[in-house]
Design a protein around this motif. Structure first.
Motif: not given
Length: 259
Positions: A3-6, A191-194, A228-232
């Motif tokens: 669902a949710l990415l970030c 690319v966006t990283i949270t 793409p939306a990445l989570v660190m």
């Protein structure tokens, strides 16, 4: 994914939905499986199959917390939490009540029971029970290019990327997930990283980094990838490959496409 990415500053959150059952053959195939026992089996389900709430029993290492499903009124759902676990076949996103995942940390070996959910982009797990069996080393991630990221095939997967910092800023809204946001130039694309953990002071614009993240996606109502939306993860190492120059005019000239 699920669902949710970030929470991403430049766009809205991405939400999960329940798909309509279609396809008699797909339904029969899912019904024939008593319990799914690895992540690849879940990722391979069609939307119709995942919507049957097929029982799941998984064992894998927690690699990251993740953004939970959104509340009906918007913002974060305070009653639920989410995480990603990695088994010997792949990683998978899962959602449960906040208390269900309370106290779990990256590196914990978890045993999880639940059911499948089709999501609005890819299948995920609605967890019903979870317990920690101990701690184990987190496996090495898959090194990927931007071209690999944008295919849409890496939802909730453990990846490693390298790029140049374009900007960063703290997360200040309680409605957003994570501690700080970063835009990284990767193969000429942004690319966006949270990030969930603290920011090292060396992370500044023009620094070159190598980071480990969980790959999620922004997508449309047709289940098509937008970005793409990445989570660190909180404990993920950040390797500084090159410090930001102290003199901005000493930075080498770059092609416009890489900015």
């Amino acid at each position: 994914m699920r669902a949710l990415l970030c929470a991403i500053k430049t766009g809205g959150l991405v939400f999960l939905g329940t798909a309509t059952l279609t396809g008699t053959l797909a339904a029969q195939s899912a019904q024939a499986v008593d319990v799914l026992t690895n992540a690849v089996q879940i990722r391979s389900l069609t939307t119709a199959e995942a919507a049957l709430a097929v029982p799941v029993h998984l064992r894998g290492v927690m690699i990251s917390e993740a953004a939970p499903l959104p509340a009906p009124t918007g913002g974060q759902d305070r009653l639920h939490s989410a995480l990603v676990i990695l088994d010997s076949t792949a990683a998978i996103y899962m959602v449960g009540t906040t208390n269900l995942f309370s106290g779990f940390r990256e590196g914990d070996l978890l045993e999880v029971d639940g059911v499948t959910d089709p999501g609005q982009f890819a299948p995920f797990v609605q967890a019903k029970a979870a317990r920690c069996l101990g701690t184990v080393p987190i496996p090495a991630p898959l090194a990927v290019s931007y071209q690999k990221l944008i295919t849409g095939g890496l939802d909730a997967q453990w990846v490693e990327i390298s790029g140049v910092v374009r900007s960063w800023e703290p997360v200040t809204s309680p409605e957003m997930f994570g501690s700080w946001l970063m835009v990284l130039a990767v193969d000429g694309n942004k690319v966006t990283i949270t990030a969930c953990g603290p920011r090292p002071p060396q992370v500044q614009p023009d620094a070159e980094l190598r980071i480990r993240c969980v790959c999620f996606y922004q997508f449309n109502q047709q289940r098509q990838v937008l970005n793409p939306a990445l989570v660190m993860p909180r404990e993920a190492p950040i390797v500084i490959k090159r410090l930001a120059p102290t003199d901005p005019f000493s930075t080498p000239v770059r092609p416009v496409a890489s900015i």
